[in-house]
Design a protein around this motif. Structure first.
Motif, PDB file in Angstrom:
ATOM      1  N   MET A 106      66.583  62.810  31.238  1.00 18.85           N
ATOM      2  CA  MET A 106      67.528  61.859  30.655  1.00 18.85           C
ATOM      3  C   MET A 106      68.662  62.564  29.910  1.00 18.85           C
ATOM      4  O   MET A 106      69.808  62.092  29.930  1.00 18.85           O
ATOM      5  CB  MET A 106      66.783  60.907  29.716  1.00 18.85           C
ATOM      6  CG  MET A 106      65.750  60.025  30.402  1.00 18.85           C
ATOM      7  SD  MET A 106      66.398  59.087  31.809  1.00 18.85           S
ATOM      8  CE  MET A 106      67.563  58.002  30.986  1.00 18.85           C
ATOM      9  N   ALA A 245      68.581  47.287  26.575  1.00 18.84           N
ATOM     10  CA  ALA A 245      68.653  47.552  28.012  1.00 18.84           C
ATOM     11  C   ALA A 245      69.339  46.432  28.775  1.00 18.84           C
ATOM     12  O   ALA A 245      69.601  46.578  29.970  1.00 18.84           O
ATOM     13  CB  ALA A 245      67.240  47.756  28.568  1.00 18.84           C
ATOM     14  N   ILE A 271      75.145  54.877  30.517  1.00 18.27           N
ATOM     15  CA  ILE A 271      73.917  55.552  30.084  1.00 18.27           C
ATOM     16  C   ILE A 271      73.297  54.843  28.884  1.00 18.27           C
ATOM     17  O   ILE A 271      72.113  55.042  28.576  1.00 18.27           O
ATOM     18  CB  ILE A 271      74.207  57.039  29.747  1.00 18.27           C
ATOM     19  CG1 ILE A 271      72.915  57.836  29.562  1.00 18.27           C
ATOM     20  CG2 ILE A 271      75.065  57.153  28.504  1.00 18.27           C
ATOM     21  CD1 ILE A 271      72.120  58.037  30.803  1.00 18.27           C
ATOM     22  N   LYS A 274      70.353  52.710  29.587  1.00 19.47           N
ATOM     23  CA  LYS A 274      69.196  53.514  29.983  1.00 19.47           C
ATOM     24  C   LYS A 274      68.409  54.004  28.783  1.00 19.47           C
ATOM     25  O   LYS A 274      67.247  54.397  28.930  1.00 19.47           O
ATOM     26  CB  LYS A 274      69.647  54.689  30.852  1.00 19.47           C
ATOM     27  CG  LYS A 274      70.508  54.294  32.048  1.00 19.47           C
ATOM     28  CD  LYS A 274      69.891  53.158  32.857  1.00 19.47           C
ATOM     29  CE  LYS A 274      70.712  52.807  34.094  1.00 19.47           C
ATOM     30  NZ  LYS A 274      72.041  52.251  33.808  1.00 19.47           N
ATOM     31  N   VAL A 277      65.927  51.333  28.512  1.00 16.30           N
ATOM     32  CA  VAL A 277      64.947  51.504  29.588  1.00 16.30           C
ATOM     33  C   VAL A 277      64.005  52.652  29.261  1.00 16.30           C
ATOM     34  O   VAL A 277      62.774  52.546  29.403  1.00 16.30           O
ATOM     35  CB  VAL A 277      65.656  51.750  30.933  1.00 16.30           C
ATOM     36  CG1 VAL A 277      64.649  52.132  32.004  1.00 16.30           C
ATOM     37  CG2 VAL A 277      66.452  50.527  31.361  1.00 16.30           C
ATOM     38  N   TYR A 278      64.568  53.782  28.819  1.00 13.31           N
ATOM     39  CA  TYR A 278      63.755  54.939  28.451  1.00 13.31           C
ATOM     40  C   TYR A 278      62.748  54.576  27.362  1.00 13.31           C
ATOM     41  O   TYR A 278      61.576  54.985  27.422  1.00 13.31           O
ATOM     42  CB  TYR A 278      64.661  56.072  27.971  1.00 13.31           C
ATOM     43  CG  TYR A 278      63.930  57.189  27.270  1.00 13.31           C
ATOM     44  CD1 TYR A 278      63.368  58.240  27.987  1.00 13.31           C
ATOM     45  CD2 TYR A 278      63.801  57.200  25.886  1.00 13.31           C
ATOM     46  CE1 TYR A 278      62.696  59.260  27.346  1.00 13.31           C
ATOM     47  CE2 TYR A 278      63.129  58.217  25.228  1.00 13.31           C
ATOM     48  CZ  TYR A 278      62.575  59.248  25.964  1.00 13.31           C
ATOM     49  OH  TYR A 278      61.899  60.249  25.325  1.00 13.31           O
ATOM     50  N   VAL A 336      69.564  47.372  36.038  1.00 11.40           N
ATOM     51  CA  VAL A 336      68.525  47.491  35.010  1.00 11.40           C
ATOM     52  C   VAL A 336      67.284  46.691  35.420  1.00 11.40           C
ATOM     53  O   VAL A 336      66.149  47.147  35.253  1.00 11.40           O
ATOM     54  CB  VAL A 336      69.054  47.018  33.644  1.00 11.40           C
ATOM     55  CG1 VAL A 336      67.914  46.812  32.645  1.00 11.40           C
ATOM     56  CG2 VAL A 336      70.059  48.021  33.091  1.00 11.40           C
ATOM     57  N   ILE A 339      65.358  48.669  38.028  1.00 13.35           N
ATOM     58  CA  ILE A 339      64.647  49.794  37.407  1.00 13.35           C
ATOM     59  C   ILE A 339      63.398  49.305  36.692  1.00 13.35           C
ATOM     60  O   ILE A 339      62.299  49.853  36.863  1.00 13.35           O
ATOM     61  CB  ILE A 339      65.574  50.532  36.420  1.00 13.35           C
ATOM     62  CG1 ILE A 339      66.735  51.185  37.161  1.00 13.35           C
ATOM     63  CG2 ILE A 339      64.795  51.571  35.625  1.00 13.35           C
ATOM     64  CD1 ILE A 339      67.841  51.676  36.257  1.00 13.35           C
ATOM     65  N   THR A 358      67.178  55.147  38.579  1.00 12.95           N
ATOM     66  CA  THR A 358      67.938  55.260  37.334  1.00 12.95           C
ATOM     67  C   THR A 358      69.057  56.284  37.468  1.00 12.95           C
ATOM     68  O   THR A 358      70.195  56.051  37.037  1.00 12.95           O
ATOM     69  CB  THR A 358      67.009  55.656  36.182  1.00 12.95           C
ATOM     70  OG1 THR A 358      66.024  54.639  35.989  1.00 12.95           O
ATOM     71  CG2 THR A 358      67.789  55.846  34.885  1.00 12.95           C
ATOM     72  N   THR A 362      73.032  54.876  37.360  1.00 12.45           N
ATOM     73  CA  THR A 362      73.870  55.315  36.242  1.00 12.45           C
ATOM     74  C   THR A 362      75.111  56.031  36.747  1.00 12.45           C
ATOM     75  O   THR A 362      76.232  55.774  36.272  1.00 12.45           O
ATOM     76  CB  THR A 362      73.071  56.245  35.320  1.00 12.45           C
ATOM     77  OG1 THR A 362      71.866  55.589  34.899  1.00 12.45           O
ATOM     78  CG2 THR A 362      73.884  56.622  34.097  1.00 12.45           C
TER      79      THR A 362
END
Length: 545
Positions: A106, A245, A271, A274, A277-278, A336, A339, A358, A362
């Motif tokens: 990431m 997200a 980003i 994300k 999401v992360y 999103v 993902i 992802t 992105t």
């Protein structure tokens, strides 16, 4: 000592903290230089020398960050976790930063997006507001810190750093619409920050710690009221990360905010979603994953339906969009959802597919936001509105770029969007949700193609001849970042096999939290942590000795 020498070993050992300190120090230096030469858009006389220096320093810093990120990925490829204990305080009492395969990936993705975006902004956008480069570096600091921290509270801290920077970047260049959307963006994120603190309080009440490794092993021991606290915290944190997200029903802020932002800021914001999401992956796979006993997979029954609905509503919003920027923003929401559908299947194969997708989404979305402005600049007063206007000066060049971006976003073979969706479909085969996943992913891909084709027809075919209305062509400086994103997309397809092996290993590493816990806590780790067997667990499964 490695064959590369002691200097390389020293640099790699401190790479986690350097990823945070480097943009911080760069921002401080940029602030000390001052902002003489800024606000070029106001038309006043100014000296370009300080602005040139700020551009040079910012670009060099981003390049150094990219090199550091590549080094961390190469180290993580071997499977060894890199743990950095600030002040040499042992976890869980001190602050730790952890480089595993996911966090390294990431951070690398962050700089792969940031460097072309910064290059694009240096063509003139950075002079339309004050302290652009300093705020940009603070944003990079927050992003890197969020991906590398091993502590939930510091995740909150770095969230606030990147959000404060994003507030300023959103209104960069000024304008009534940007200020209006900026107010909505700030208010919603302040609410999310309050909920984040509530979620952290519930986690601390249940486990007595906020260190991720320590939380992970203590969740498996909870019973009674403390278990209820932990499960409640899981849902609160899902709401927080879902808002960041842009997951249904919390996505409504994103299309307006991203469409109103300047092109380089919107591209960088690709980003930003994300990070949410992360955080969902890190918390609900590693902490509330299969090893959490009574708290295991707390949100499993909610995450997949919400993800599929997000993907579908995002693409419907893109079909209804009246401007190209808003269309791309809705495609961000839809991506999103795709993902998180992979994440919500809670199998290593599906998570690996989600990570690959992802990377693709992105890069493609960031490139599309830059391309939108290049086309809008040649359409006169219509800008990016999906209405007939005079012909662009470079219809072939921009048309080819638009075609490539549309094919990538829709997932046409052999581009990585196709490969990523194919991986998601393959990972869902044999699962109870297979029919829903296949239906939504295929329909969303088709509707994405329809929406972008409609936009392309309006932009390049429905043109009005207006004498003398054509502007100048795009500069090579501004075209270079778009070409860079296209090259990254092609590279992701060409290197699909090694990238897939990396994401497979990253998913397996997340599904086996025992290694993470032992690396961070050392001798204080619970010996009962067992490796993941590769199959999806259910909350009712009993732990094996």
């Amino acid at each position: 000592m490695s064959a590369a020498g002691p200097l390389f070993d020293f640099w790699l050992q401190h790479a986690p903290v350097l990823s945070v300190v480097l943009p911080l120090l760069t921002a401080v230096v940029l602030l000390l230089i001052g902002d003489a030469g800024g606000m070029a858009a106001q038309g006043g006389a100014h000296d370009d020398a300080p602005l040139a220096w700020r551009r040079f320093i910012s670009l060099v810093s981003a390049l150094m960050g990219l090199v550091t990120a590549i080094g961390m990925v190469l180290h993580a490829t071997a499977g060894e976790l890199l743990v950095y204990r600030l002040g040499e305080w042992p976890a869980p009492f001190g602050i730790v930063m952890v480089v595993d395969r996911l966090s390294a990936l990431m951070v690398l993705l962050t700089y792969l997006v940031a460097l072309p975006v910064l290059w694009y902004a240096a063509a003139g956008w950075d002079g339309r507001g004050r302290y652009f480069h300093a705020i940009f570096q603070f944003q990079l600091m927050g992003l890197a810190g969020a991906f590398l921290t091993g502590d939930l509270f510091n995740l909150f801290v770095f969230f606030e750093v990147l959000l404060i920077a994003s507030y300023v970047l959103l209104v960069h260049g000024q304008g009534r619409e940007r200020f209006r959307m900026g107010v909505h963006y700030v208010v919603l994120n302040l609410v999310a920050s309050g909920l984040f603190l509530i979620g952290l309080s519930l986690v601390y009440a249940a486990t007595g710690t906020l260190n991720m490794a320590d939380v992970g092993q203590r969740l498996a021991l909870l019973q009674g009221d403390t278990l209820l606290f932990a499960r409640s915290a899981a849902f609160v944190l899902l709401v927080v990360f879902g808002l960041k997200a842009a997951m249904l029903p919390l996505y409504f802020w994103l299309p307006g905010a991203y469409a109103a932002a300047s092109a380089p800021v919107a591209a960088l914001f690709a980003i930003m979603t994300k990070v949410g999401v992360y955080s969902i992956v890190r918390v609900h796979w590693q902490l509330f994953g299969a090893e959490a006993a009574g708290a295991a997979l707390t949100v499993a029954d909610w995450l997949l339906p919400l993800a599929l609905a997000t993907s579908m509503l995002g693409v419907l919003g893109a079909l209804a969009a009246h401007s190209l920027a808003r269309l791309v923003a809705y495609l961000t929401v839809s991506s999103v959802g795709t993902i998180l559908a992979g994440v919500g299947l809670f199998t290593p194969a599906a998570l690996s597919a989600a990570l690959y997708y992802t990377l693709h989404s992105t890069i493609v979305i960031a490139g599309l936001f830059l391309l939108v402005e290049l086309m809008a600049a040649q359409r006169g007063e219509m800008r990016d509105r999906l209405q007939p206007a005079h012909a662009m000066r470079e219809p072939v060049l921009l048309g080819v770029m638009m075609l490539f971006g549309a094919a990538s976003a829709a997932g046409l073979p052999p581009l990585p969007g196709f490969l990523g969706k194919l991986m998601v479909l393959g990972a869902s085969s044999g699962l109870a949700a297979q029919v829903w996943v296949w239906s939504v992913v295929l329909v969303v891909g088709f509707l994405t193609l329809v929406g972008l084709a409609r936009a392309g027809v309006i932009l390049f075919w429905h043109v009005q001849p207006v004498a003398g209305a054509q502007g100048s062509g795009s500069s090579r400086w501004m075209l270079a970042p778009v070409w860079a994103f296209m090259a990254l997309t092609l590279g992701l397809a060409a290197l699909a096999s090694p990238v897939k092996r990396y994401t497979d290993a990253a998913a397996a590493q997340l599904a086996a939290p025992a290694d993470y816990v032992r690396a961070v806590l050392g001798s204080t780790a619970q010996p009962s942590m067992r490796p993941y067997d590769g199959q999806r667990a259910t909350p009712s499964q009993e732990k094996q000795p």
